[in-house]
Design an enzyme around this catalytic site. Structure first.
Site, PDB file in Angstrom:
ATOM      1  N   LYS A   1      27.606  44.854  29.802  1.00 23.02           N
ATOM      2  CA  LYS A   1      27.154  45.193  31.158  1.00 23.02           C
ATOM      3  C   LYS A   1      25.863  46.039  31.092  1.00 23.02           C
ATOM      4  O   LYS A   1      25.437  46.453  30.025  1.00 23.02           O
ATOM      5  CB  LYS A   1      28.268  45.904  31.924  1.00 23.02           C
ATOM      6  CG  LYS A   1      29.559  45.079  32.014  1.00 23.02           C
ATOM      7  CD  LYS A   1      29.423  43.807  32.857  1.00 23.02           C
ATOM      8  CE  LYS A   1      30.433  42.731  32.514  1.00 23.02           C
ATOM      9  NZ  LYS A   1      31.789  42.915  32.974  1.00 23.02           N
TER      10      LYS A   1
HETATM   11  C1  LIG Z   1      33.184  42.302  33.191  1.00 19.00           C
HETATM   12  C2  LIG Z   1      33.755  41.954  34.503  1.00 19.00           C
HETATM   13  C3  LIG Z   1      34.951  42.503  34.965  1.00 19.00           C
HETATM   14  C4  LIG Z   1      35.852  43.334  34.103  1.00 19.00           C
HETATM   15  O1  LIG Z   1      35.253  44.461  33.578  1.00 19.00           O
HETATM   16  P1  LIG Z   1      36.011  45.309  32.438  1.00 19.00           P
HETATM   17  O2  LIG Z   1      35.327  46.633  32.468  1.00 19.00           O
HETATM   18  O3  LIG Z   1      35.788  44.560  31.165  1.00 19.00           O
HETATM   19  O4  LIG Z   1      37.439  45.402  32.805  1.00 19.00           O
HETATM   20  C5  LIG Z   1      35.351  42.221  36.252  1.00 19.00           C
HETATM   21  N1  LIG Z   1      34.633  41.410  37.046  1.00 19.00           N
HETATM   22  C6  LIG Z   1      33.495  40.824  36.640  1.00 19.00           C
HETATM   23  C7  LIG Z   1      32.732  39.955  37.572  1.00 19.00           C
HETATM   24  C8  LIG Z   1      33.031  41.061  35.341  1.00 19.00           C
HETATM   25  O5  LIG Z   1      31.911  40.449  34.919  1.00 19.00           O
END
Ligand SMILES: *Cc1c(COP(=O)(O)O)cnc(C)c1O
Length: 387
Positions: free
Chosen positions: A184
């Site tokens: 992210k």
């Molecule tokens: C990465 C992601 C998540 C989950 O995030 P985590 O921190 O890994 O639990 C949820 N929704 C979307 C759209 C994502 O890309």
């Protein structure tokens, strides 16, 4: 051809992050404590969120935000098929029934008109996903929610730093859930944050995140604290550690610089692929916004080629270019095929995108030359596999 492998994403970790983690390790306090509190404050001031709760992941945030809605069996939550499984899985884990509304071609964000068509008397919430870091049409979504008296939870996993009509995601007067997973826009290793304007909801999520305990451990161990505590509800173990917040503090400082680099690289792709008819570039939303460019996700027009998207990715890898898949549409996964039983043709835009989408390398440590290598490899795969 490129001589070294270019991965689809790697996090940007500097000495500041490393030193801060070491400082925590040497301090005698590594789990939830003062650095988590500092990260929460820095996050609130960056996003403009009135309240924020640091968590172990965005998945945990979606779970707790949905549990705070206290869904009854049969209650429906509308979301997009173009998302990570966590969005839909947490609806199920909170006792809700997921309902999928199709996306808009081009931006791949959920289509407000398709949401409207899916509203029933059982609809309790809408979860838009700001796909790739581009804000959904929130005025339209809030209007639908207000009309029907239902909640909005923004899945902002891609959207730290995203702006919608001059406001940062996290400050739109709803509930937004952010992710700090390593791919992210900023990372804490694993981690997440719920931002909300609703103080009561923030308190409830805070309680649920740590066993339903009425006081956080680090306060109990302070000189002035007492080790006694009370459990006021049956909660979870979803707290963020100081080790994670140590990373997040410095990542947040660097976020605007990261987004600047991402924008620059995305523009190289946009300009280059505008001249490649086999590649459909992502389109931009028509309202004022800042795109956080979490992902660069064009569609490959496979009907012009002799290979499918999966093969296209293999061919790129053979040319030393890594790719990601964000996302295979939710209803194409076997579990959701069997449980949601979406009739064929009900989500045509998502079906179309799901077969053609791929994520090209995009991360702040990449150089413009790296991006040009990707463009050259994409063109080469196309030239070698034209129908
Ligand atoms: C990465 C992601 C998540 C989950 O995030 P985590 O921190 O890994 O639990 C949820 N929704 C979307 C759209 C994502 O890309």
């Amino acid at each position: 051809m490129r001589e070294t492998f270019l991965p689809f994403s790697i996090p940007t970790i500097g000495d500041e992050e490393i030193n801060e983690v070491v400082d925590s390790l040497r301090s005698g306090w590594i789990t939830t404590g003062p650095k988590v509190k500092r990260f929460e404050e820095a996050f609130k001031s960056y996003t403009g969120a009135p309240f924020a709760v640091p968590l172990a992941s965005a998945t945990a945030g979606l779970h707790l935000a949905l549990l705070a809605l206290k869904l009854a069996p049969g209650d429906e939550v509308i979301t997009t098929p173009m998302t990570f499984a966590a969005t839909v899985t947490m609806i199920l884990q909170s006792g809700g029934t997921p309902v999928l509304a199709d996306i808009q071609p081009g931006t791949l964000n959920i289509d407000p008109e398709k949401i409207r068509a899916r509203i029933t008397p059982r609809t309790k919430a809408i979860i838009p996903v700001h796909f790739a870091g581009q804000p959904c049409d929130m005025d339209a979504i809030f209007a639908i929610a207000a009309e029907h008296g239902i909640a909005v939870i923004e899945d902002a996993a891609h959207a730290i730093g995203t702006e919608y009509k001059g406001k940062r995601i996290g400050s739109l007067n709803s509930v937004s859930v952010f992710s700090f997973h390593p791919i992210k826009n900023i990372t804490t290793g694993e981690g997440g944050m719920v931002a909300t304007a609703n103080e009561q909801m923030a308190e409830e999520i805070s309680l649920m995140k740590f066993h339903g305990m009425n006081r956080e451990a680090w306060k109990r161990y302070e000189a002035s604290g007492t080790p006694n505590y009370d459990i006021v509800l049956p909660g979870f173990k979803y707290n963020m550690m100081d080790l994670q917040a140590a990373l997040g503090l410095h990542q947040l400082d660097k976020l605007d610089g990261f987004i600047g680099k991402r924008q620059e690289l995305a523009q190289i792709y946009q300009d280059a692929f505008a001249e490649v008819p086999e590649i459909a570039t992502p389109s931009l939303v028509p309202y004022p916004h800042r795109h956080a460019w979490h992902l660069y996700t064009p569609l490959v027009r496979i009907e012009e080629l002799s290979i499918d998207r999966d093969r296209f990715m293999v061919e790129l890898k053979a040319r030393n270019i890594g790719t990601g898949l964000h996302f295979k549409a939710i209803h194409h996964h076997s579990y959701y095929q069997e449980t949601l039983r979406i009739p064929a043709g009900e989500l045509p835009v998502a079906d179309y995108a799901s077969e053609r989408i791929l994520s090209l390398p995009l991360f702040p440590l990449m150089t413009p030359d790296d991006a040009r290598d990707v463009v050259a490899a994409v063109k080469d795969v196309i030239a070698a596999n034209r129908r």
